[in-house]
Motif scaffolding. Structure first.
Motif, PDB file in Angstrom:
ATOM      1  N   ASN A 271       0.824  -1.206   0.000  1.00  0.00           N
ATOM      2  CA  ASN A 271       0.000   0.000   0.000  1.00  0.00           C
ATOM      3  C   ASN A 271       0.860   1.259   0.000  1.00  0.00           C
ATOM      4  O   ASN A 271       0.463   2.287  -0.536  1.00  0.00           O
ATOM      5  N   TRP A 272       2.027   1.177   0.633  1.00  0.00           N
ATOM      6  CA  TRP A 272       3.002   2.270   0.582  1.00  0.00           C
ATOM      7  C   TRP A 272       4.389   1.702   0.852  1.00  0.00           C
ATOM      8  O   TRP A 272       4.544   0.638   1.429  1.00  0.00           O
ATOM      9  N   GLU A 273       5.406   2.421   0.390  1.00  0.00           N
ATOM     10  CA  GLU A 273       6.794   1.996   0.559  1.00  0.00           C
ATOM     11  C   GLU A 273       7.708   3.212   0.627  1.00  0.00           C
ATOM     12  O   GLU A 273       7.308   4.322   0.267  1.00  0.00           O
ATOM     13  N   GLY A 274       8.919   2.986   1.070  1.00  0.00           N
ATOM     14  CA  GLY A 274       9.983   3.968   0.922  1.00  0.00           C
ATOM     15  C   GLY A 274      10.801   3.549  -0.288  1.00  0.00           C
ATOM     16  O   GLY A 274      10.432   3.787  -1.426  1.00  0.00           O
ATOM     17  N   TYR A 275      11.924   2.886   0.000  1.00  0.00           N
ATOM     18  CA  TYR A 275      12.771   2.327  -1.061  1.00  0.00           C
ATOM     19  C   TYR A 275      13.155   0.932  -0.571  1.00  0.00           C
ATOM     20  O   TYR A 275      14.206   0.748   0.046  1.00  0.00           O
ATOM     21  N   PRO A 276      12.286  -0.046  -0.785  1.00  0.00           N
ATOM     22  CA  PRO A 276      12.373  -1.333  -0.088  1.00  0.00           C
ATOM     23  C   PRO A 276      13.628  -2.145  -0.391  1.00  0.00           C
ATOM     24  O   PRO A 276      13.985  -2.371  -1.547  1.00  0.00           O
ATOM     25  N   LEU A 277      14.268  -2.601   0.681  1.00  0.00           N
ATOM     26  CA  LEU A 277      15.465  -3.436   0.555  1.00  0.00           C
ATOM     27  C   LEU A 277      15.160  -4.777  -0.080  1.00  0.00           C
ATOM     28  O   LEU A 277      16.008  -5.349  -0.763  1.00  0.00           O
ATOM     29  N   SER A 278      13.957  -5.289   0.155  1.00  0.00           N
ATOM     30  CA  SER A 278      13.631  -6.620  -0.359  1.00  0.00           C
ATOM     31  C   SER A 278      13.708  -6.670  -1.877  1.00  0.00           C
ATOM     32  O   SER A 278      14.107  -7.685  -2.459  1.00  0.00           O
ATOM     33  N   ILE A 279      13.353  -5.569  -2.548  1.00  0.00           N
ATOM     34  CA  ILE A 279      13.482  -5.514  -4.009  1.00  0.00           C
ATOM     35  C   ILE A 279      14.945  -5.606  -4.407  1.00  0.00           C
ATOM     36  O   ILE A 279      15.314  -6.317  -5.345  1.00  0.00           O
ATOM     37  N   LEU A 280      15.800  -4.896  -3.681  1.00  0.00           N
ATOM     38  CA  LEU A 280      17.229  -4.891  -3.999  1.00  0.00           C
ATOM     39  C   LEU A 280      17.841  -6.269  -3.783  1.00  0.00           C
ATOM     40  O   LEU A 280      18.723  -6.699  -4.540  1.00  0.00           O
ATOM     41  N   GLU A 281      17.373  -6.981  -2.759  1.00  0.00           N
ATOM     42  CA  GLU A 281      17.858  -8.340  -2.520  1.00  0.00           C
ATOM     43  C   GLU A 281      17.458  -9.255  -3.674  1.00  0.00           C
ATOM     44  O   GLU A 281      18.243 -10.108  -4.107  1.00  0.00           O
ATOM     45  N   ALA A 282      16.245  -9.065  -4.182  1.00  0.00           N
ATOM     46  CA  ALA A 282      15.804  -9.850  -5.336  1.00  0.00           C
ATOM     47  C   ALA A 282      16.619  -9.497  -6.570  1.00  0.00           C
ATOM     48  O   ALA A 282      16.983 -10.373  -7.368  1.00  0.00           O
ATOM     49  N   MET A 283      16.935  -8.212  -6.736  1.00  0.00           N
ATOM     50  CA  MET A 283      17.762  -7.771  -7.855  1.00  0.00           C
ATOM     51  C   MET A 283      19.137  -8.419  -7.803  1.00  0.00           C
ATOM     52  O   MET A 283      19.675  -8.866  -8.817  1.00  0.00           O
ATOM     53  N   SER A 284      19.710  -8.477  -6.586  1.00  0.00           N
ATOM     54  CA  SER A 284      21.054  -9.045  -6.448  1.00  0.00           C
ATOM     55  C   SER A 284      21.056 -10.543  -6.710  1.00  0.00           C
ATOM     56  O   SER A 284      22.106 -11.133  -6.974  1.00  0.00           O
ATOM     57  N   SER A 285      19.881 -11.174  -6.635  1.00  0.00           N
ATOM     58  CA  SER A 285      19.758 -12.601  -6.960  1.00  0.00           C
ATOM     59  C   SER A 285      19.446 -12.818  -8.439  1.00  0.00           C
ATOM     60  O   SER A 285      19.345 -13.958  -8.890  1.00  0.00           O
ATOM     61  N   GLY A 286      19.254 -11.738  -9.178  1.00  0.00           N
ATOM     62  CA  GLY A 286      18.956 -11.853 -10.606  1.00  0.00           C
ATOM     63  C   GLY A 286      17.538 -12.283 -10.895  1.00  0.00           C
ATOM     64  O   GLY A 286      17.271 -12.922 -11.921  1.00  0.00           O
ATOM     65  N   LEU A 287      16.593 -11.899 -10.020  1.00  0.00           N
ATOM     66  CA  LEU A 287      15.191 -12.264 -10.227  1.00  0.00           C
ATOM     67  C   LEU A 287      14.425 -11.125 -10.890  1.00  0.00           C
ATOM     68  O   LEU A 287      14.650  -9.951 -10.581  1.00  0.00           O
ATOM     69  N   PRO A 288      13.480 -11.439 -11.772  1.00  0.00           N
ATOM     70  CA  PRO A 288      12.538 -10.412 -12.245  1.00  0.00           C
ATOM     71  C   PRO A 288      11.584 -10.084 -11.105  1.00  0.00           C
ATOM     72  O   PRO A 288      11.278 -10.944 -10.272  1.00  0.00           O
ATOM     73  N   VAL A 289      11.131  -8.841 -11.038  1.00  0.00           N
ATOM     74  CA  VAL A 289      10.282  -8.426  -9.930  1.00  0.00           C
ATOM     75  C   VAL A 289       8.985  -7.820 -10.440  1.00  0.00           C
ATOM     76  O   VAL A 289       8.943  -7.210 -11.514  1.00  0.00           O
ATOM     77  N   ILE A 290       7.930  -7.994  -9.649  1.00  0.00           N
ATOM     78  CA  ILE A 290       6.641  -7.341  -9.890  1.00  0.00           C
ATOM     79  C   ILE A 290       6.275  -6.631  -8.596  1.00  0.00           C
ATOM     80  O   ILE A 290       6.187  -7.262  -7.537  1.00  0.00           O
ATOM     81  N   CYS A 291       6.083  -5.319  -8.674  1.00  0.00           N
ATOM     82  CA  CYS A 291       5.887  -4.527  -7.463  1.00  0.00           C
ATOM     83  C   CYS A 291       4.779  -3.500  -7.634  1.00  0.00           C
ATOM     84  O   CYS A 291       4.489  -3.068  -8.753  1.00  0.00           O
ATOM     85  N   SER A 292       4.212  -3.093  -6.520  1.00  0.00           N
ATOM     86  CA  SER A 292       3.247  -1.994  -6.540  1.00  0.00           C
ATOM     87  C   SER A 292       3.974  -0.686  -6.801  1.00  0.00           C
ATOM     88  O   SER A 292       5.061  -0.448  -6.269  1.00  0.00           O
ATOM     89  N   ASN A 293       3.369   0.155  -7.612  1.00  0.00           N
ATOM     90  CA  ASN A 293       3.973   1.440  -7.970  1.00  0.00           C
ATOM     91  C   ASN A 293       3.651   2.471  -6.887  1.00  0.00           C
ATOM     92  O   ASN A 293       2.812   3.357  -7.068  1.00  0.00           O
ATOM     93  N   VAL A 294       4.322   2.334  -5.752  1.00  0.00           N
ATOM     94  CA  VAL A 294       4.112   3.232  -4.614  1.00  0.00           C
ATOM     95  C   VAL A 294       5.473   3.706  -4.106  1.00  0.00           C
ATOM     96  O   VAL A 294       6.491   3.037  -4.288  1.00  0.00           O
ATOM     97  N   GLY A 295       5.484   4.871  -3.447  1.00  0.00           N
ATOM     98  CA  GLY A 295       6.720   5.385  -2.867  1.00  0.00           C
ATOM     99  C   GLY A 295       7.820   5.508  -3.894  1.00  0.00           C
ATOM    100  O   GLY A 295       7.613   5.944  -5.028  1.00  0.00           O
ATOM    101  N   GLY A 296       9.029   5.092  -3.486  1.00  0.00           N
ATOM    102  CA  GLY A 296      10.180   5.196  -4.366  1.00  0.00           C
ATOM    103  C   GLY A 296      10.451   3.957  -5.181  1.00  0.00           C
ATOM    104  O   GLY A 296      11.534   3.824  -5.775  1.00  0.00           O
ATOM    105  N   VAL A 297       9.478   3.045  -5.251  1.00  0.00           N
ATOM    106  CA  VAL A 297       9.675   1.779  -5.974  1.00  0.00           C
ATOM    107  C   VAL A 297      10.035   2.014  -7.433  1.00  0.00           C
ATOM    108  O   VAL A 297      10.906   1.337  -7.996  1.00  0.00           O
ATOM    109  N   ASN A 298       9.386   3.003  -8.057  1.00  0.00           N
ATOM    110  CA  ASN A 298       9.650   3.224  -9.493  1.00  0.00           C
ATOM    111  C   ASN A 298      11.022   3.840  -9.764  1.00  0.00           C
ATOM    112  O   ASN A 298      11.404   4.024 -10.916  1.00  0.00           O
ATOM    113  N   GLU A 299      11.759   4.178  -8.708  1.00  0.00           N
ATOM    114  CA  GLU A 299      13.147   4.609  -8.887  1.00  0.00           C
ATOM    115  C   GLU A 299      14.085   3.409  -8.969  1.00  0.00           C
ATOM    116  O   GLU A 299      15.212   3.529  -9.449  1.00  0.00           O
TER     117      GLU A 299
END
Length: 367
Positions: A271-299
Motif C-alpha cells: 500500500n506504501w513503501e519507501g525504497y524497499p530493501l527486499s526488491i534490492l535483494e531480489a535484484m542481487s539474486s537476478g530475479l525479475p520483480v513485480i511490485c506496486s507502484n508506490v513510494g520510491g519503488v519506481n526509482e
C-alpha cells in the motif's frame, strides 16, 4: 569517527534494521567506534554483537505513544549520548527519530535522521497524515541533515513543507550480494513465486492472493516469507481461497538468500513503501520483480526493463503481469539479467556506506 545509531525495534529484521546493521558492521570494520541503541533485545542485537558491534538496550524506547516512557527515553538517550560522546548520531525509524532528535538538541550533539519512507506517505489515512506532517515539521529542524532513501521521499517532504531541498540528501539503499539464481530453476515446470514482507497494513497480501485465484489453471507455487500482526488474518484468507494448495506461508526465515536463489519471480505488493530493501535483494539474486507502484519503488524498478509495476490494489493488472512472466521463461531471464546489472551499478552495500559516511564528514566540516 564515533557514531551512535538509534532504532526502535530489534526483534524484527525489516529494511531499517538491515540498513542499520550493515552500516554499523561496515563502519566498525573500517575502524570507526560504533554504538547501536535499540528499544529491545532481538535478532538485530544478536547479529550486531556477533559482529563485534557495541549495543545498548533502552527499554523506554517503544513504538507506541507513551508520555511517561517517552520522557524517560529522552533522559536515557541524553545519558547515553553524554557517556559515548559521538561525533554524529544516526537516527532510524519514526519514533527513534523524534525522541533521538530531541535528545540530540538537549545535549548539543549533531544528529542525522534517515527517513525509511515517511510516516505521512500515500496510503496512510488523511487524519493520521496531517498529524504526522505537523510532528515532522517541528522535529525536522532538530536534525543537522535528513537522508531519504528515495527521491520520491525527498520530494514528498518538500511538498508538505516538512523539509527543504538543501536540508535533505538522497542515498539509495544498498544490499550485499545474494546467492545467484540456480540454473536448475528454469528446468522446473513449476514456476516459484516469492514475496518477502511483513504481514502488516503496509503490505497488501490480500490483493496478491485475489490476483492468483485468476491463475489457478497455471503451474505455480507461492512462498510468503515474514512475520507480523496480520499473519493469522492472511493465513485464514489463504485457507479460504481457491489456491490454498499452491501457497506456502513460511513465516520468519533465516535462509532468505537460499529461498530467493531457488525462486523464479519476486513479488512486493504494498500500500506504501519507501525504497524497499527486499526488491534490492531480489535484484542481487537476478530475479525479475513485480511490485506496486508506490513510494520510491519506481526509482528502482523500470517497468518492462527490470520488472513490472502495478497500480496499488489493482489485482487484475497484477494477474496479467504474473501470467506474462509465468508463461515466458526467456522474458524472466532477460529481465532478471537487467535487474542484476542494475544492482551492481547502483545498489551495492559499499556504495550506500561510502555515500553515507561522506554526508557525515560533510556536515561535521567547520563552516
Amino acid at each position: 569517527m564515533k557514531i551512535i545509531y538509534v532504532i526502535t525495534k530489534a526483534s524484527e529484521i525489516g529494511g531499517a534494521q538491515i540498513h542499520v546493521r550493515d552500516l554499523s558492521i561496515l563502519s566498525k570494520n573500517q575502524g570507526h567506534d560504533i554504538l547501536v541503541i535499540t528499544g529491545e533485545k532481538g535478532a538485530l542485537v544478536d547479529q550486531l554483537e556477533t559482529s563485534g558491534v557495541k549495543t545498548k538496550v533502552v527499554p523506554s524506547l517503544v513504538r507506541g505513544i507513551n508520555p511517561l516512557c517517552d520522557i524517560l527515553c529522552v533522559i536515557q538517550l541524553c545519558k547515553e549520548y553524554y557517556m559515548f560522546k559521538p561525533d554524529i548520531i544516526g537516527l532510524h525509524s519514526s519514533k527513534a527519530g523524534i525522541l533521538g532528535r530531541l535528545a540530540a538538541k538537549i545535549t548539543g550533539f549533531p544528529a542525522i535522521f534517515t527517513a525509511h519512507g515517511w510516516s505521512f506517505a500515500e496510503g496512510i489515512s488523511p487524519k493520521k497524515r496531517k498529524i504526522y506532517i505537523l510532528i515532522e515539521r517541528i522535529f525536522s529542524k532538530l536534525a543537522i541533515k535528513i537522508i531519504t532513501v528515495s527521491k520520491q521521499d525527498k520530494d514528498l517532504a518538500i511538498k508538505n513543507r516538512v523539509s527543504t531541498d538543501e536540508h535533505q540528501v538522497v542515498i539509495y539503499n544498498g544490499v550485499g550480494p545474494s546467492l545467484p539464481t540456480q540454473k536448475t530453476n528454469e528446468e522446473s515446470k513449476t514456476v516459484k513465486l516469492i514475496m518477502v514482507a511483513r504481514f502488516n497494513k503496509q503490505k497488501d497480501h490480500s490483493t496478491l492472493i485475489n490476483s492468483l485465484e485468476r491463475l489457478a489453471h497455471l503451474d505455480w507455487r507461492l512462498d510468503l516469507v515474514g512475520g507480523g500482526p496480520l499473519l493469522n488474518k492472511i493465513r485464514k484468507l489463504v485457507d479460504e481461497s481457491s489456491v490454498k494448495n499452491k501457497i506456502n506461508i513460511l513465516g520468519e526465515r533465516n535462509d532468505v538468500d537460499e529461498l530467493l536463489s531457488s525462486s523464479h519471480i519476486f513479488l512486493l505488493i504494498s500500500n506504501w513503501e519507501g525504497y524497499p530493501l527486499s526488491i534490492l535483494e531480489a535484484m542481487s539474486s537476478g530475479l525479475p520483480v513485480i511490485c506496486s507502484n508506490v513510494g520510491g519503488v519506481n526509482e528502482a524498478v523500470k517497468d518492462g526493463f527490470n520488472g513490472f509495476l502495478i497500480e496499488r490494489q489493482d489485482s487484475v493488472m497484477l494477474s496479467e503481469k504474473i501470467e506474462k512472466l509465468i508463461c515466458n521463461s526467456e522474458l524472466r531471464k532477460a529481465i532478471g539479467k537487467n535487474n542484476y546489472n542494475d544492482y551492481i551499478q547502483k545498489h551495492s552495500l559499499e556504495t550506500m556506506h561510502s555515500k553515507t559516511l561522506e554526508v557525515y564528514k560533510t556536515v561535521l566540516e567547520p563552516r
